[in-house]
Each structure stands twice: as structure tokens, then as C-alpha cells.
Scaffold this motif. Structure first.
Motif, PDB file in Angstrom:
ATOM      1  N   ASP A   1      22.914 -40.794  19.779  1.00 36.50           N
ATOM      2  CA  ASP A   1      22.871 -40.098  21.064  1.00 36.50           C
ATOM      3  C   ASP A   1      22.177 -38.749  20.966  1.00 36.50           C
ATOM      4  O   ASP A   1      21.791 -38.175  21.976  1.00 36.50           O
ATOM      5  CB  ASP A   1      24.271 -39.935  21.659  1.00 36.50           C
ATOM      6  N   LEU A   2      21.997 -38.257  19.760  1.00 37.84           N
ATOM      7  CA  LEU A   2      21.354 -36.958  19.560  1.00 37.84           C
ATOM      8  C   LEU A   2      19.868 -37.079  19.242  1.00 37.84           C
ATOM      9  O   LEU A   2      19.146 -36.086  19.316  1.00 37.84           O
ATOM     10  CB  LEU A   2      22.051 -36.189  18.424  1.00 37.84           C
ATOM     11  N   ASP A   3      19.429 -38.276  18.848  1.00 39.16           N
ATOM     12  CA  ASP A   3      18.053 -38.443  18.394  1.00 39.16           C
ATOM     13  C   ASP A   3      17.523 -39.811  18.812  1.00 39.16           C
ATOM     14  O   ASP A   3      17.902 -40.828  18.229  1.00 39.16           O
ATOM     15  CB  ASP A   3      18.002 -38.288  16.874  1.00 39.16           C
ATOM     16  N   PRO A   4      16.647 -39.848  19.836  1.00 42.74           N
ATOM     17  CA  PRO A   4      16.102 -41.139  20.297  1.00 42.74           C
ATOM     18  C   PRO A   4      15.408 -41.926  19.191  1.00 42.74           C
ATOM     19  O   PRO A   4      15.447 -43.155  19.186  1.00 42.74           O
ATOM     20  CB  PRO A   4      15.112 -40.742  21.387  1.00 42.74           C
ATOM     21  N   ALA A   5      14.794 -41.237  18.241  1.00 48.05           N
ATOM     22  CA  ALA A   5      14.119 -41.941  17.138  1.00 48.05           C
ATOM     23  C   ALA A   5      15.135 -42.688  16.278  1.00 48.05           C
ATOM     24  O   ALA A   5      14.852 -43.794  15.793  1.00 48.05           O
ATOM     25  CB  ALA A   5      13.315 -40.953  16.293  1.00 48.05           C
ATOM     26  N   GLU A   6      16.317 -42.107  16.090  1.00 46.32           N
ATOM     27  CA  GLU A   6      17.360 -42.784  15.307  1.00 46.32           C
ATOM     28  C   GLU A   6      17.865 -44.013  16.058  1.00 46.32           C
ATOM     29  O   GLU A   6      18.174 -45.035  15.454  1.00 46.32           O
ATOM     30  CB  GLU A   6      18.523 -41.837  14.994  1.00 46.32           C
ATOM     31  N   ARG A   7      17.959 -43.928  17.389  1.00 46.91           N
ATOM     32  CA  ARG A   7      18.369 -45.104  18.179  1.00 46.91           C
ATOM     33  C   ARG A   7      17.341 -46.219  18.005  1.00 46.91           C
ATOM     34  O   ARG A   7      17.688 -47.381  17.801  1.00 46.91           O
ATOM     35  CB  ARG A   7      18.527 -44.760  19.663  1.00 46.91           C
ATOM     36  N   GLU A   8      16.057 -45.866  18.064  1.00 47.43           N
ATOM     37  CA  GLU A   8      14.996 -46.867  17.874  1.00 47.43           C
ATOM     38  C   GLU A   8      15.094 -47.496  16.489  1.00 47.43           C
ATOM     39  O   GLU A   8      14.927 -48.708  16.336  1.00 47.43           O
ATOM     40  CB  GLU A   8      13.623 -46.229  18.076  1.00 47.43           C
ATOM     41  N   ALA A   9      15.365 -46.662  15.479  1.00 46.81           N
ATOM     42  CA  ALA A   9      15.496 -47.170  14.110  1.00 46.81           C
ATOM     43  C   ALA A   9      16.691 -48.115  14.000  1.00 46.81           C
ATOM     44  O   ALA A   9      16.609 -49.160  13.341  1.00 46.81           O
ATOM     45  CB  ALA A   9      15.632 -46.008  13.130  1.00 46.81           C
ATOM     46  N   MET A  10      17.805 -47.764  14.667  1.00 49.08           N
ATOM     47  CA  MET A  10      18.996 -48.611  14.645  1.00 49.08           C
ATOM     48  C   MET A  10      18.697 -49.971  15.280  1.00 49.08           C
ATOM     49  O   MET A  10      19.051 -51.015  14.723  1.00 49.08           O
ATOM     50  CB  MET A  10      20.150 -47.940  15.389  1.00 49.08           C
TER      51      MET A  10
ATOM     52  N   LEU B   1      26.900 -45.722   9.339  1.00 49.93           N
ATOM     53  CA  LEU B   1      27.430 -45.959  10.679  1.00 49.93           C
ATOM     54  C   LEU B   1      26.495 -45.324  11.689  1.00 49.93           C
ATOM     55  O   LEU B   1      26.259 -44.119  11.640  1.00 49.93           O
ATOM     56  CB  LEU B   1      28.798 -45.298  10.857  1.00 49.93           C
ATOM     57  N   TYR B   2      25.963 -46.122  12.576  1.00 48.89           N
ATOM     58  CA  TYR B   2      25.204 -45.596  13.714  1.00 48.89           C
ATOM     59  C   TYR B   2      26.211 -45.420  14.845  1.00 48.89           C
ATOM     60  O   TYR B   2      26.901 -46.389  15.219  1.00 48.89           O
ATOM     61  CB  TYR B   2      24.096 -46.563  14.127  1.00 48.89           C
ATOM     62  N   THR B   3      26.339 -44.192  15.376  1.00 45.42           N
ATOM     63  CA  THR B   3      27.378 -43.888  16.355  1.00 45.42           C
ATOM     64  C   THR B   3      26.838 -43.035  17.495  1.00 45.42           C
ATOM     65  O   THR B   3      25.698 -42.569  17.458  1.00 45.42           O
ATOM     66  CB  THR B   3      28.529 -43.103  15.697  1.00 45.42           C
TER      67      THR B   3
ATOM     68  N   ASP C   1      27.778 -42.487   5.710  1.00 42.52           N
ATOM     69  CA  ASP C   1      26.789 -41.621   6.342  1.00 42.52           C
ATOM     70  C   ASP C   1      26.790 -41.966   7.818  1.00 42.52           C
ATOM     71  O   ASP C   1      26.667 -43.139   8.176  1.00 42.52           O
ATOM     72  CB  ASP C   1      25.387 -41.856   5.760  1.00 42.52           C
ATOM     73  N   GLU C   2      26.915 -40.950   8.659  1.00 42.13           N
ATOM     74  CA  GLU C   2      26.941 -41.172  10.095  1.00 42.13           C
ATOM     75  C   GLU C   2      25.610 -40.753  10.694  1.00 42.13           C
ATOM     76  O   GLU C   2      25.113 -39.664  10.417  1.00 42.13           O
ATOM     77  CB  GLU C   2      28.080 -40.372  10.727  1.00 42.13           C
ATOM     78  N   VAL C   3      25.039 -41.630  11.506  1.00 35.12           N
ATOM     79  CA  VAL C   3      23.780 -41.359  12.193  1.00 35.12           C
ATOM     80  C   VAL C   3      24.080 -41.371  13.687  1.00 35.12           C
ATOM     81  O   VAL C   3      24.420 -42.416  14.242  1.00 35.12           O
ATOM     82  CB  VAL C   3      22.705 -42.414  11.843  1.00 35.12           C
ATOM     83  N   ARG C   4      23.976 -40.213  14.312  1.00 34.29           N
ATOM     84  CA  ARG C   4      24.280 -40.085  15.745  1.00 34.29           C
ATOM     85  C   ARG C   4      23.040 -40.448  16.562  1.00 34.29           C
ATOM     86  O   ARG C   4      22.081 -39.692  16.620  1.00 34.29           O
ATOM     87  CB  ARG C   4      24.720 -38.658  16.056  1.00 34.29           C
TER      88      ARG C   4
END
Length: 93
Positions: free
Chosen positions: A45-54, A16-18, A40-43
Motif C-alpha cells: 500500500d506504500l509502494d505501487p511498484a511493490e504491488r506490481e512485483a507481488m 509477507l506482502y501486506t 520480511d514485510e513488504v507493504r
């Protein structure tokens, strides 16, 4: 028990990307919890790289984005539509 039986431990990973301020994210987690599923939760809002990956993985910029294994389910409404159609459980096998 035949070969087609799948033990609960064999559940494919759910990702879950949240973000923190997201009612649909809470609703998605509540639904999964009610089914006894883990994720598995991927926040993002806490990590711009994770937003890009999402965004790269889902081609969408809104949260939640839900994956079962490598299958992109979509957002909360998409997941609930699958559930109502009886197709959500098929993805868990």
C-alpha cells in the motif's frame, strides 16, 4: 545430531506482502510470531511498484501473499490449511 537436523538459523526467508488495513495480514504475522519465526514485510500500500512485483510473483492481487523462500504459500487461509495438514513445517526445512 545428524546431517538431517536443521538449525533454526537455517530457516528459509519468509516474505509477507501486506497492507495497513488488512486483518488477514495481522493474523498471518500473529501466527508466524507464535511460531517464533521471522519475516520480511513488504507493504504494497506504500509502494505501487511493490504491488506490481507481488502480482507478478504471485499472480494474485490480494494481501497477504506469503512466500517461504521461493515457494508461494498463498494467503493466510492457504498458510493455515498447510499448517493443519502438517505441511507448513516441511517448507521451513
Amino acid at each position: 545430531m545428524g546431517q538431517d537436523a536443521t538449525p533454526a538459523a537455517a530457516q528459509p526467508p519468509i516474505t509477507l506482502y501486506t497492507s495497513a488495513i488488512c486483518g488477514y495480514c495481522v493474523a498471518a504475522k500473529t501466527f508466524l510470531r507464535s511460531r517464533g519465526l521471522s519475516w520480511d514485510e513488504v507493504r504494497v500500500d506504500l509502494d505501487p511498484a511493490e504491488r506490481e512485483a507481488m502480482v507478478a510473483r504471485s499472480r494474485r492481487s490480494t494481501v497477504p501473499q506469503i512466500f517461504i523462500g521461493e515457494v508461494h504459500v498463498g494467503g493466510y487461509d492457504d498458510m493455515m490449511a498447510l499448517h493443519r495438514a502438517g505441511k507448513f513445517d516441511e517448507l521451513l526445512r
